[in-house]
Design a protein around this motif. Structure first.
Motif, PDB file in Angstrom:
ATOM      1  N   ILE A  41     -29.364  19.784 -91.829  1.00  0.00           N
ATOM      2  CA  ILE A  41     -28.091  19.074 -91.647  1.00  0.00           C
ATOM      3  C   ILE A  41     -28.204  18.049 -90.526  1.00  0.00           C
ATOM      4  CG2 ILE A  41     -25.707  19.348 -90.833  1.00  0.00           C
ATOM      5  CD1 ILE A  41     -25.574  21.987 -92.269  1.00  0.00           C
ATOM      6  N   ASN A  42     -27.671  16.855 -90.758  1.00  0.00           N
ATOM      7  CA  ASN A  42     -27.591  15.832 -89.715  1.00  0.00           C
ATOM      8  C   ASN A  42     -26.385  16.167 -88.843  1.00  0.00           C
ATOM      9  OD1 ASN A  42     -27.889  13.520 -88.161  1.00  0.00           O
ATOM     10  ND2 ASN A  42     -26.827  12.213 -89.633  1.00  0.00           N
ATOM     11  N   PHE A  43     -26.578  17.105 -87.935  1.00  0.00           N
ATOM     12  CA  PHE A  43     -25.462  17.670 -87.180  1.00  0.00           C
ATOM     13  C   PHE A  43     -25.090  16.820 -85.977  1.00  0.00           C
ATOM     14  CE2 PHE A  43     -24.006  20.431 -83.686  1.00  0.00           C
ATOM     15  CZ  PHE A  43     -22.799  20.839 -84.241  1.00  0.00           C
ATOM     16  N   ILE A  44     -23.778  16.583 -85.818  1.00  0.00           N
ATOM     17  CA  ILE A  44     -23.223  15.901 -84.652  1.00  0.00           C
ATOM     18  C   ILE A  44     -22.289  16.884 -83.961  1.00  0.00           C
ATOM     19  CG2 ILE A  44     -21.818  13.970 -83.841  1.00  0.00           C
ATOM     20  CD1 ILE A  44     -22.718  12.428 -86.315  1.00  0.00           C
ATOM     21  N   PRO A  45     -22.483  17.180 -82.672  1.00  0.00           N
ATOM     22  CA  PRO A  45     -21.623  18.150 -81.980  1.00  0.00           C
ATOM     23  C   PRO A  45     -20.143  17.794 -82.105  1.00  0.00           C
ATOM     24  CG  PRO A  45     -23.537  17.649 -80.645  1.00  0.00           C
ATOM     25  CD  PRO A  45     -23.573  16.696 -81.800  1.00  0.00           C
ATOM     26  N   GLY A  46     -19.366  18.735 -82.607  1.00  0.00           N
ATOM     27  CA  GLY A  46     -17.955  18.497 -82.874  1.00  0.00           C
ATOM     28  C   GLY A  46     -17.666  18.434 -84.364  1.00  0.00           C
ATOM     29  N   SER A  47     -18.709  18.538 -85.192  1.00  0.00           N
ATOM     30  CA  SER A  47     -18.524  18.562 -86.644  1.00  0.00           C
ATOM     31  C   SER A  47     -17.902  19.895 -87.062  1.00  0.00           C
ATOM     32  CB  SER A  47     -19.869  18.397 -87.354  1.00  0.00           C
ATOM     33  OG  SER A  47     -20.461  17.157 -87.045  1.00  0.00           O
ATOM     34  N   PHE A  48     -17.397  19.925 -88.288  1.00  0.00           N
ATOM     35  CA  PHE A  48     -16.783  21.149 -88.783  1.00  0.00           C
ATOM     36  C   PHE A  48     -17.173  21.388 -90.231  1.00  0.00           C
ATOM     37  CE2 PHE A  48     -13.884  17.703 -89.655  1.00  0.00           C
ATOM     38  CZ  PHE A  48     -13.324  17.989 -90.893  1.00  0.00           C
ATOM     39  N   LEU A  49     -16.721  22.501 -90.780  1.00  0.00           N
ATOM     40  CA  LEU A  49     -17.017  22.864 -92.159  1.00  0.00           C
ATOM     41  C   LEU A  49     -15.737  22.896 -92.983  1.00  0.00           C
ATOM     42  CD1 LEU A  49     -19.406  25.929 -91.739  1.00  0.00           C
ATOM     43  CD2 LEU A  49     -20.034  23.529 -91.962  1.00  0.00           C
ATOM     44  N   ARG A  50     -15.840  22.476 -94.234  1.00  0.00           N
ATOM     45  CA  ARG A  50     -14.805  22.740 -95.225  1.00  0.00           C
ATOM     46  C   ARG A  50     -15.312  23.919 -96.028  1.00  0.00           C
ATOM     47  NH1 ARG A  50      -9.830  21.514 -95.660  1.00  0.00           N
ATOM     48  NH2 ARG A  50      -9.778  20.515 -97.698  1.00  0.00           N
ATOM     49  N   MET A  51     -14.628  25.056 -95.916  1.00  0.00           N
ATOM     50  CA  MET A  51     -15.096  26.289 -96.529  1.00  0.00           C
ATOM     51  C   MET A  51     -14.193  26.706 -97.694  1.00  0.00           C
ATOM     52  SD  MET A  51     -16.076  28.291 -92.970  1.00  0.00           S
ATOM     53  CE  MET A  51     -16.381  29.845 -93.793  1.00  0.00           C
ATOM     54  N   GLY A  52     -14.826  27.043 -98.810  1.00  0.00           N
ATOM     55  CA  GLY A  52     -14.089  27.454-100.004  1.00  0.00           C
ATOM     56  C   GLY A  52     -13.768  28.934 -99.976  1.00  0.00           C
ATOM     57  N   LEU A  53     -12.803  29.309 -99.162  1.00  0.00           N
ATOM     58  CA  LEU A  53     -12.484  30.730 -98.996  1.00  0.00           C
ATOM     59  C   LEU A  53     -11.736  31.307-100.189  1.00  0.00           C
ATOM     60  CD1 LEU A  53     -11.381  30.815 -95.251  1.00  0.00           C
ATOM     61  CD2 LEU A  53     -13.670  30.941 -96.229  1.00  0.00           C
ATOM     62  N   GLY A  54     -11.093  30.445-100.969  1.00  0.00           N
ATOM     63  CA  GLY A  54     -10.305  30.945-102.083  1.00  0.00           C
ATOM     64  C   GLY A  54     -10.947  30.728-103.432  1.00  0.00           C
ATOM     65  N   ILE A  55     -12.234  30.338-103.444  1.00  0.00           N
ATOM     66  CA  ILE A  55     -12.923  30.123-104.712  1.00  0.00           C
ATOM     67  C   ILE A  55     -12.889  31.409-105.543  1.00  0.00           C
ATOM     68  CG2 ILE A  55     -15.146  29.620-105.783  1.00  0.00           C
ATOM     69  CD1 ILE A  55     -13.916  27.172-104.560  1.00  0.00           C
ATOM     70  N   GLY A  56     -12.401  31.294-106.772  1.00  0.00           N
ATOM     71  CA  GLY A  56     -12.316  32.455-107.657  1.00  0.00           C
ATOM     72  C   GLY A  56     -10.965  33.141-107.653  1.00  0.00           C
ATOM     73  N   ASN A  57     -10.084  32.744-106.715  1.00  0.00           N
ATOM     74  CA  ASN A  57      -8.740  33.331-106.653  1.00  0.00           C
ATOM     75  C   ASN A  57      -7.782  32.434-107.433  1.00  0.00           C
ATOM     76  OD1 ASN A  57      -6.227  34.376-106.035  1.00  0.00           O
ATOM     77  ND2 ASN A  57      -6.643  34.623-103.847  1.00  0.00           N
TER      78      ASN A  57
END
Length: 242
Positions: A41-57
């Motif tokens: 990952i081309n990581f820059i401090p302060g980046s965040f994630l979009r997480m699919g917590l409801g996938i399948g619900n």
């Protein structure tokens, strides 16, 4: 799982496995996500994630299936990253983090955003609640240890606040009520009055606090817009605020 979800999962999102789950306090957990590509990952401090917590619900709308969380730490050599998730909102994310288990798959994508570490100032003011704590830790680690930093990190229960990933406590913790705008303004005024040289403020967490303090820094302290960085992590009247 719908057809659209299947496409999003296989094409748009990356897959990782939860390899560690730790309870940080009564209101926060840490999870470690690991796969073969995190190290690239081309990581820059302060980046965040979009997480699919409801996938399948199927009971959730597509919008409500995605949640945003800060990257607290990343180890590119071992290809894992850590995320801290607060439970005080009792929303979809807080319900998920209580139930998720080591070995479970999670789908995510990396987002840069604008609330990033910037090392151009001499003095920093950092303000946030529990939801913003891990993000502010990442910022603090990456602006340079030689910087003068004042901080106000608060929660209704000070015991809910946790140390940084290495066990250190670089911020001042306070027990304050929700939306403590008046208290924060009084504290900020005293702390920044001693700043000399270039200065910058990071304000994160409750959207009401972000709006009020942004206005205070601009209109009362006469700071320029480029000196003020804000990130509303949550809003009491909305769901899924990015």
């Amino acid at each position: 799982m719908s057809f659209i979800e299947s496409i999003i999962k296989s094409v748009v999102l990356n897959e990782a496995v939860i390899t560690e789950k730790v309870k940080l306090s009564e209101a926060a957990y840490k999870i470690r996500l690991e796969n073969e590509t995190i190290g690239k990952i081309n990581f820059i401090p302060g980046s965040f994630l979009r997480m699919g917590l409801g996938i399948g619900n199927d009971e959730l709308s597509l919008k409500d299936k995605m949640r945003s969380y800060s990257i607290w730490d990343i180890n590119k050599e071992k290809s894992y990253l850590d995320v801290a998730i607060a439970t005080h909102s009792n929303g979809i994310g807080s319900q998920w983090i209580k139930k998720c288990q080591v070995g479970q798959k999670i789908y995510f994508r990396n987002k840069k955003g604008n609330f990033l570490a910037e090392d151009t100032a001499d003095n920093y003011m950092m303000i946030g609640d529990l939801s913003a704590l891990s993000h502010l830790y990442m910022i603090r680690r990456n602006i340079g240890l030689d910087k003068h930093v004042e901080s106000i990190v608060y929660s209704q229960d000070e015991q809910d606040l946790f140390p940084d990933i290495d066990g250190s406590h670089p911020f001042n913790f306070y027990q304050l009520p929700k939306n403590p705008t008046e208290e924060l303004i009084a504290m900020v005024s005293e702390k920044v009055s001693k700043f000399k040289g270039r200065k910058m403020v990071y304000i994160a967490g409750d959207s009401r606090v972000c709006v009020a303090l942004n206005r205070f820094f601009r209109q009362e302290l006469l700071w320029e817009t480029k000196q003020i960085k804000t990130k509303p992590f949550w809003n009491p009247d909305k769901k899924g605020l990015e």
